[in-house]
Scaffold this motif. Structure first.
Motif, PDB file in Angstrom:
ATOM      1  N   TYR A  87       0.857  -1.181   0.000  1.00 31.21           N
ATOM      2  CA  TYR A  87       0.000   0.000   0.000  1.00 31.21           C
ATOM      3  C   TYR A  87       0.896   1.236   0.000  1.00 31.21           C
ATOM      4  N   ILE A  88       0.937   1.922  -1.122  1.00 29.87           N
ATOM      5  CA  ILE A  88       1.845   3.054  -1.324  1.00 29.87           C
ATOM      6  C   ILE A  88       1.091   4.232  -1.917  1.00 29.87           C
ATOM      7  N   THR A  89       1.772   5.361  -1.989  1.00 31.12           N
ATOM      8  CA  THR A  89       1.221   6.517  -2.686  1.00 31.12           C
ATOM      9  C   THR A  89       1.643   6.442  -4.148  1.00 31.12           C
ATOM     10  N   PRO A  90       0.911   7.077  -5.053  1.00 31.22           N
ATOM     11  CA  PRO A  90       1.242   7.001  -6.481  1.00 31.22           C
ATOM     12  C   PRO A  90       2.669   7.440  -6.809  1.00 31.22           C
ATOM     13  N   ASP A  91       3.215   8.407  -6.093  1.00 26.39           N
ATOM     14  CA  ASP A  91       4.573   8.867  -6.395  1.00 26.39           C
ATOM     15  C   ASP A  91       5.648   7.853  -6.000  1.00 26.39           C
ATOM     16  N   GLU A  92       5.286   6.829  -5.250  1.00 23.43           N
ATOM     17  CA  GLU A  92       6.226   5.784  -4.852  1.00 23.43           C
ATOM     18  C   GLU A  92       6.198   4.566  -5.783  1.00 23.43           C
ATOM     19  N   ALA A  93       5.291   4.564  -6.747  1.00 21.47           N
ATOM     20  CA  ALA A  93       5.029   3.367  -7.550  1.00 21.47           C
ATOM     21  C   ALA A  93       6.261   2.841  -8.288  1.00 21.47           C
ATOM     22  N   GLU A  94       6.970   3.690  -8.992  1.00 20.42           N
ATOM     23  CA  GLU A  94       8.103   3.221  -9.797  1.00 20.42           C
ATOM     24  C   GLU A  94       9.215   2.637  -8.928  1.00 20.42           C
ATOM     25  N   ASP A  95       9.607   3.351  -7.896  1.00 26.00           N
ATOM     26  CA  ASP A  95      10.666   2.851  -7.010  1.00 26.00           C
ATOM     27  C   ASP A  95      10.242   1.566  -6.310  1.00 26.00           C
ATOM     28  N   THR A  96       8.990   1.507  -5.878  1.00 21.56           N
ATOM     29  CA  THR A  96       8.492   0.323  -5.180  1.00 21.56           C
ATOM     30  C   THR A  96       8.448  -0.885  -6.111  1.00 21.56           C
ATOM     31  N   GLU A  97       8.059  -0.672  -7.364  1.00 23.05           N
ATOM     32  CA  GLU A  97       8.036  -1.774  -8.335  1.00 23.05           C
ATOM     33  C   GLU A  97       9.443  -2.337  -8.537  1.00 23.05           C
ATOM     34  N   HIS A  98      10.425  -1.467  -8.673  1.00 25.68           N
ATOM     35  CA  HIS A  98      11.813  -1.932  -8.816  1.00 25.68           C
ATOM     36  C   HIS A  98      12.275  -2.685  -7.566  1.00 25.68           C
ATOM     37  N   PHE A  99      11.927  -2.170  -6.406  1.00 23.26           N
ATOM     38  CA  PHE A  99      12.290  -2.798  -5.142  1.00 23.26           C
ATOM     39  C   PHE A  99      11.770  -4.232  -5.073  1.00 23.26           C
ATOM     40  N   TRP A 100      10.454  -4.427  -5.316  1.00 21.51           N
ATOM     41  CA  TRP A 100       9.864  -5.760  -5.221  1.00 21.51           C
ATOM     42  C   TRP A 100      10.338  -6.670  -6.347  1.00 21.51           C
ATOM     43  N   ASN A 101      10.506  -6.139  -7.558  1.00 25.67           N
ATOM     44  CA  ASN A 101      11.007  -6.975  -8.652  1.00 25.67           C
ATOM     45  C   ASN A 101      12.403  -7.512  -8.343  1.00 25.67           C
ATOM     46  N   ASN A 102      13.236  -6.683  -7.729  1.00 23.46           N
ATOM     47  CA  ASN A 102      14.573  -7.117  -7.334  1.00 23.46           C
ATOM     48  C   ASN A 102      14.492  -8.229  -6.287  1.00 23.46           C
ATOM     49  N   LEU A 103      13.679  -8.034  -5.269  1.00 30.57           N
ATOM     50  CA  LEU A 103      13.546  -9.047  -4.221  1.00 30.57           C
ATOM     51  C   LEU A 103      12.953 -10.349  -4.749  1.00 30.57           C
ATOM     52  N   ILE A 104      11.958 -10.249  -5.608  1.00 28.66           N
ATOM     53  CA  ILE A 104      11.345 -11.451  -6.181  1.00 28.66           C
ATOM     54  C   ILE A 104      12.355 -12.186  -7.058  1.00 28.66           C
ATOM     55  N   GLY A 105      13.150 -11.431  -7.815  1.00 29.73           N
ATOM     56  CA  GLY A 105      14.196 -12.049  -8.636  1.00 29.73           C
ATOM     57  C   GLY A 105      15.196 -12.806  -7.779  1.00 29.73           C
ATOM     58  N   ARG A 106      15.599 -12.228  -6.664  1.00 29.53           N
ATOM     59  CA  ARG A 106      16.529 -12.898  -5.745  1.00 29.53           C
ATOM     60  C   ARG A 106      15.895 -14.136  -5.124  1.00 29.53           C
ATOM     61  N   LEU A 107      14.610 -14.061  -4.789  1.00 25.62           N
ATOM     62  CA  LEU A 107      13.903 -15.223  -4.246  1.00 25.62           C
ATOM     63  C   LEU A 107      13.840 -16.346  -5.271  1.00 25.62           C
ATOM     64  N   ARG A 108      13.485 -16.007  -6.509  1.00 30.39           N
ATOM     65  CA  ARG A 108      13.427 -17.006  -7.577  1.00 30.39           C
ATOM     66  C   ARG A 108      14.789 -17.679  -7.767  1.00 30.39           C
ATOM     67  N   LEU A 109      15.840 -16.877  -7.785  1.00 30.64           N
ATOM     68  CA  LEU A 109      17.190 -17.396  -7.957  1.00 30.64           C
ATOM     69  C   LEU A 109      17.549 -18.361  -6.838  1.00 30.64           C
ATOM     70  N   SER A 110      17.248 -17.984  -5.599  1.00 27.32           N
ATOM     71  CA  SER A 110      17.592 -18.852  -4.464  1.00 27.32           C
ATOM     72  C   SER A 110      16.783 -20.137  -4.449  1.00 27.32           C
ATOM     73  N   LEU A 111      15.557 -20.093  -5.006  1.00 29.23           N
ATOM     74  CA  LEU A 111      14.711 -21.288  -5.074  1.00 29.23           C
ATOM     75  C   LEU A 111      14.949 -22.113  -6.335  1.00 29.23           C
ATOM     76  N   GLY A 112      15.700 -21.562  -7.285  1.00 26.87           N
ATOM     77  CA  GLY A 112      15.928 -22.264  -8.542  1.00 26.87           C
ATOM     78  C   GLY A 112      14.710 -22.248  -9.460  1.00 26.87           C
ATOM     79  N   VAL A 113      13.873 -21.225  -9.317  1.00 28.63           N
ATOM     80  CA  VAL A 113      12.661 -21.098 -10.119  1.00 28.63           C
ATOM     81  C   VAL A 113      12.980 -20.211 -11.316  1.00 28.63           C
ATOM     82  N   PRO A 114      12.698 -20.679 -12.546  1.00 26.45           N
ATOM     83  CA  PRO A 114      12.980 -19.846 -13.727  1.00 26.45           C
ATOM     84  C   PRO A 114      12.090 -18.612 -13.776  1.00 26.45           C
ATOM     85  N   GLU A 115      12.593 -17.583 -14.413  1.00 28.96           N
ATOM     86  CA  GLU A 115      11.847 -16.320 -14.542  1.00 28.96           C
ATOM     87  C   GLU A 115      10.693 -16.471 -15.496  1.00 28.96           C
TER      88      GLU A 115
END
Length: 74
Positions: free
Chosen positions: A46-74
């Motif tokens: 739950y964010i404000t509209p001005d936080e959307a771009e930075d927040t999307e990058h933040f979560w995409n980075n974390l999800i990518g790291r989670l996928r990598l650690s689990l061995g799940v393809p993108e």
């Protein structure tokens, strides 16, 4: 972060300590599919509209790291 709500195996909701907005939180929800027996993770932030771009990058980075650690393809 502080835990605001927790339901074992279903949901956990957090609020960052540094965030002064009491309504700003994020949560992880686990969905179970009775049809396939699979599980999926939904992240809601739950964010404000001005936080959307930075927040999307933040979560995409974390999800990518989670996928990598689990061995799940993108």
């Amino acid at each position: 972060a502080s835990i605001l709500e927790q339901r074992e195996g279903e949901l956990i909701r957090f609020r960052w300590h540094r965030d002064h907005d009491q309504h700003a939180c994020f949560e992880f929800v686990i969905h179970h599919s009775e049809l396939t027996g699979g599980k999926s993770l939904e992240i809601i932030d739950y964010i404000t509209p001005d936080e959307a771009e930075d927040t999307e990058h933040f979560w995409n980075n974390l999800i990518g790291r989670l996928r990598l650690s689990l061995g799940v393809p993108e």
